[in-house]
Design a protein around this motif. Structure first.
Motif, PDB file in Angstrom:
ATOM      1  N   GLY A 129      -4.448   7.155 -10.528  1.00  0.00           N
ATOM      2  CA  GLY A 129      -3.841   8.235  -9.757  1.00  0.00           C
ATOM      3  C   GLY A 129      -4.639   8.557  -8.511  1.00  0.00           C
ATOM      4  N   ARG A 130      -5.970   8.567  -8.643  1.00  0.00           N
ATOM      5  CA  ARG A 130      -6.811   8.839  -7.469  1.00  0.00           C
ATOM      6  C   ARG A 130      -6.769   7.674  -6.488  1.00  0.00           C
ATOM      7  NH1 ARG A 130     -10.363  10.627 -11.366  1.00  0.00           N
ATOM      8  NH2 ARG A 130     -11.939   9.049 -10.896  1.00  0.00           N
ATOM      9  N   ALA A 131      -6.639   6.454  -7.003  1.00  0.00           N
ATOM     10  CA  ALA A 131      -6.511   5.292  -6.118  1.00  0.00           C
ATOM     11  C   ALA A 131      -5.231   5.389  -5.295  1.00  0.00           C
ATOM     12  CB  ALA A 131      -6.530   4.001  -6.929  1.00  0.00           C
ATOM     13  N   ILE A 132      -4.134   5.809  -5.933  1.00  0.00           N
ATOM     14  CA  ILE A 132      -2.879   5.979  -5.203  1.00  0.00           C
ATOM     15  C   ILE A 132      -3.029   7.065  -4.146  1.00  0.00           C
ATOM     16  CG2 ILE A 132      -0.469   6.703  -5.436  1.00  0.00           C
ATOM     17  CD1 ILE A 132      -0.515   5.410  -8.245  1.00  0.00           C
ATOM     18  N   LEU A 133      -3.728   8.148  -4.488  1.00  0.00           N
ATOM     19  CA  LEU A 133      -3.982   9.220  -3.527  1.00  0.00           C
ATOM     20  C   LEU A 133      -4.800   8.717  -2.351  1.00  0.00           C
ATOM     21  CD1 LEU A 133      -4.060  12.228  -2.650  1.00  0.00           C
ATOM     22  CD2 LEU A 133      -6.096  12.467  -4.091  1.00  0.00           C
ATOM     23  N   MET A 134      -5.905   8.026  -2.631  1.00  0.00           N
ATOM     24  CA  MET A 134      -6.752   7.507  -1.557  1.00  0.00           C
ATOM     25  C   MET A 134      -6.015   6.471  -0.716  1.00  0.00           C
ATOM     26  SD  MET A 134      -9.737   9.001  -1.428  1.00  0.00           S
ATOM     27  CE  MET A 134      -8.851  10.526  -1.789  1.00  0.00           C
ATOM     28  N   HIS A 135      -5.129   5.713  -1.343  1.00  0.00           N
ATOM     29  CA  HIS A 135      -4.317   4.747  -0.595  1.00  0.00           C
ATOM     30  C   HIS A 135      -3.408   5.482   0.390  1.00  0.00           C
ATOM     31  CE1 HIS A 135      -1.131   1.751   0.152  1.00  0.00           C
ATOM     32  NE2 HIS A 135      -2.072   0.848  -0.106  1.00  0.00           N
ATOM     33  N   ALA A 136      -2.829   6.592  -0.052  1.00  0.00           N
ATOM     34  CA  ALA A 136      -1.981   7.381   0.840  1.00  0.00           C
ATOM     35  C   ALA A 136      -2.784   7.919   2.020  1.00  0.00           C
ATOM     36  CB  ALA A 136      -1.329   8.523   0.062  1.00  0.00           C
ATOM     37  N   VAL A 137      -4.008   8.380   1.753  1.00  0.00           N
ATOM     38  CA  VAL A 137      -4.864   8.878   2.834  1.00  0.00           C
ATOM     39  C   VAL A 137      -5.219   7.742   3.791  1.00  0.00           C
ATOM     40  CG1 VAL A 137      -7.085   9.946   3.394  1.00  0.00           C
ATOM     41  CG2 VAL A 137      -5.787  10.744   1.406  1.00  0.00           C
ATOM     42  N   ALA A 138      -5.564   6.575   3.242  1.00  0.00           N
ATOM     43  CA  ALA A 138      -5.885   5.418   4.086  1.00  0.00           C
ATOM     44  C   ALA A 138      -4.700   5.057   4.976  1.00  0.00           C
ATOM     45  CB  ALA A 138      -6.284   4.226   3.223  1.00  0.00           C
ATOM     46  N   HIS A 139      -3.495   5.137   4.421  1.00  0.00           N
ATOM     47  CA  HIS A 139      -2.306   4.790   5.209  1.00  0.00           C
ATOM     48  C   HIS A 139      -2.072   5.799   6.327  1.00  0.00           C
ATOM     49  CE1 HIS A 139       1.435   2.809   6.068  1.00  0.00           C
ATOM     50  NE2 HIS A 139       2.089   3.949   5.973  1.00  0.00           N
ATOM     51  N   PRO A 175       0.739  -2.551   3.136  1.00  0.00           N
ATOM     52  CA  PRO A 175       1.700  -2.075   2.135  1.00  0.00           C
ATOM     53  C   PRO A 175       3.153  -2.190   2.588  1.00  0.00           C
ATOM     54  CG  PRO A 175       0.729  -0.212   3.276  1.00  0.00           C
ATOM     55  CD  PRO A 175      -0.003  -1.419   3.770  1.00  0.00           C
ATOM     56  N   HIS A 176       4.046  -2.372   1.610  1.00  0.00           N
ATOM     57  CA  HIS A 176       5.468  -2.300   1.883  1.00  0.00           C
ATOM     58  C   HIS A 176       5.826  -0.851   2.189  1.00  0.00           C
ATOM     59  CE1 HIS A 176       5.983  -6.417   0.642  1.00  0.00           C
ATOM     60  NE2 HIS A 176       5.498  -6.172  -0.557  1.00  0.00           N
ATOM     61  N   LEU A 177       6.679  -0.672   3.205  1.00  0.00           N
ATOM     62  CA  LEU A 177       7.103   0.674   3.566  1.00  0.00           C
ATOM     63  C   LEU A 177       8.401   1.023   2.849  1.00  0.00           C
ATOM     64  CD1 LEU A 177       6.313   0.833   7.394  1.00  0.00           C
ATOM     65  CD2 LEU A 177       4.862   1.424   5.452  1.00  0.00           C
ATOM     66  N   VAL A 178       8.418   2.163   2.182  1.00  0.00           N
ATOM     67  CA  VAL A 178       9.578   2.626   1.425  1.00  0.00           C
ATOM     68  C   VAL A 178       9.829   4.085   1.780  1.00  0.00           C
ATOM     69  CG1 VAL A 178       9.123   1.021  -0.470  1.00  0.00           C
ATOM     70  CG2 VAL A 178       8.129   3.325  -0.542  1.00  0.00           C
ATOM     71  N   GLN A 179      10.908   4.646   1.257  1.00  0.00           N
ATOM     72  CA  GLN A 179      11.168   6.067   1.431  1.00  0.00           C
ATOM     73  C   GLN A 179      10.080   6.877   0.711  1.00  0.00           C
ATOM     74  OE1 GLN A 179      13.648   7.464   3.339  1.00  0.00           O
ATOM     75  NE2 GLN A 179      14.032   5.331   3.958  1.00  0.00           N
ATOM     76  N   ALA A 180       9.804   8.062   1.239  1.00  0.00           N
ATOM     77  CA  ALA A 180       8.736   8.894   0.669  1.00  0.00           C
ATOM     78  C   ALA A 180       8.965   9.171  -0.814  1.00  0.00           C
ATOM     79  CB  ALA A 180       8.632  10.204   1.445  1.00  0.00           C
ATOM     80  N   THR A 181      10.232   9.277  -1.210  1.00  0.00           N
ATOM     81  CA  THR A 181      10.538   9.572  -2.611  1.00  0.00           C
ATOM     82  C   THR A 181      10.254   8.393  -3.537  1.00  0.00           C
ATOM     83  OG1 THR A 181      12.836   8.926  -2.190  1.00  0.00           O
ATOM     84  CG2 THR A 181      12.302  11.279  -2.054  1.00  0.00           C
TER      85      THR A 181
END
Length: 263
Positions: free
Chosen positions: A75-85, A57-63
């Motif tokens: 929405g759950r895919a984005i959540l799971m992606h955050a956990v994977a990262h 993934p491209h790294l960006v500011q948390a906001t």
């Protein structure tokens, strides 16, 4: 792969291919258990190194990270992606602890290599569920907050042990039950079961951080609570925000005095 544990950990740390990194971590752990790899506790580390990462993934500011959710599949895919990262970063954090800090007891390197292996397992579990949701690691932007603290504590093993496992990773203990509750309400029971595994193992990882932080304080003959408070004031003056999972923190070895500071 290098035939010395800390050099081999550095090689794995610098690997940018996700599956190759996972394979190297598993090989390192197996070779260490078999007695093939020994740590040279005096060999130098790779200083100021950036960990190997894939192009995405491209790294960006948390906001700027996409909004996570629980109701929609996206929405759950984005959540799971955050956990994977987070888990991918945690692999690099553990590998960096192995390769960076010379002169520690052999148990230190064994502990953090075990953490790297378990974080790799967590990453694979979450990536598989992410694929079930129709996404792949790298499909969404992510941020690099965990690694920023790694860089800030690169010069002192005591600061690293105090602030990465005992603060940043301990936040995972605090927030996971709330995430699980919302996933249960959304009917994603498999994700809940995966987070059960991660929470169980992360208690052990935070306990490892507690153990080696206190070891460093004992070696330097300084008070752990005073030292921790001073480091928080320098690096996290805003403090550690709640809610707090006191039960998990107690299991991970936080003292009552430390937990009283959070109340």
């Amino acid at each position: 792969m290098a035939n010395e544990l800390r050099k081999a950990a550095a090689t794995a740390l610098l690997c940018s291919d996700v599956d190759a990194k996972l394979l190297q971590v598993r090989r390192l752990a197996r070779m260490r258990r078999e007695g093939t790899l020994k740590p040279d506790c005096a060999s130098p580390c790779i200083s100021n190194c950036e960990p190997g990462r894939p192009e995405k993934p491209h790294l960006v500011q948390a906001t700027q990270v996409a909004r996570r959710g629980f109701v929609s599949v996206r929405g759950r895919a984005i959540l799971m992606h955050a956990v994977a990262h987070i888990e991918f970063n945690a692999i690099n954090l553990a590998l960096d602890a192995v390769q960076r800090f010379a002169g520690m007891p052999e148990g230190f390197y064994d502990d953090w290599l075990t953490v790297a292996e378990e974080e790799a397992y967590h990453f694979e579990l979450i990536r598989a569920h992410l694929r079930h949701l129709g996404a792949e690691y790298g499909d969404f932007d992510a941020h690099g907050g965990l690694w920023e603290m790694c860089e800030r504590t690169a010069g002192d093993v005591l600061a690293r042990m105090a602030l990465v496992p005992r603060v940043l990773e301990a936040r995972g203990l605090d927030v996971t039950p709330g995430i699980q509750q919302k996933l249960t309400q959304a009917g994603d029971h498999h994700a809940v079961s995966l987070l059960d595994i991660i929470l169980r193992d992360e208690i052990g990882h935070v306990a490892i951080g507690n153990r080696w932080f206190r070891y460093c304080c004992e070696q330097r003959q300084i008070d752990p609570l005073t030292t921790f408070t001073e480091l928080l004031a320098i690096h996290l003056p805003q403090g550690v925000k709640g809610p707090y999972n006191m039960s998990a923190r107690e299991q991970a070895g936080f003292s009552q005095r430390e937990m009283d500071l959070l109340k």
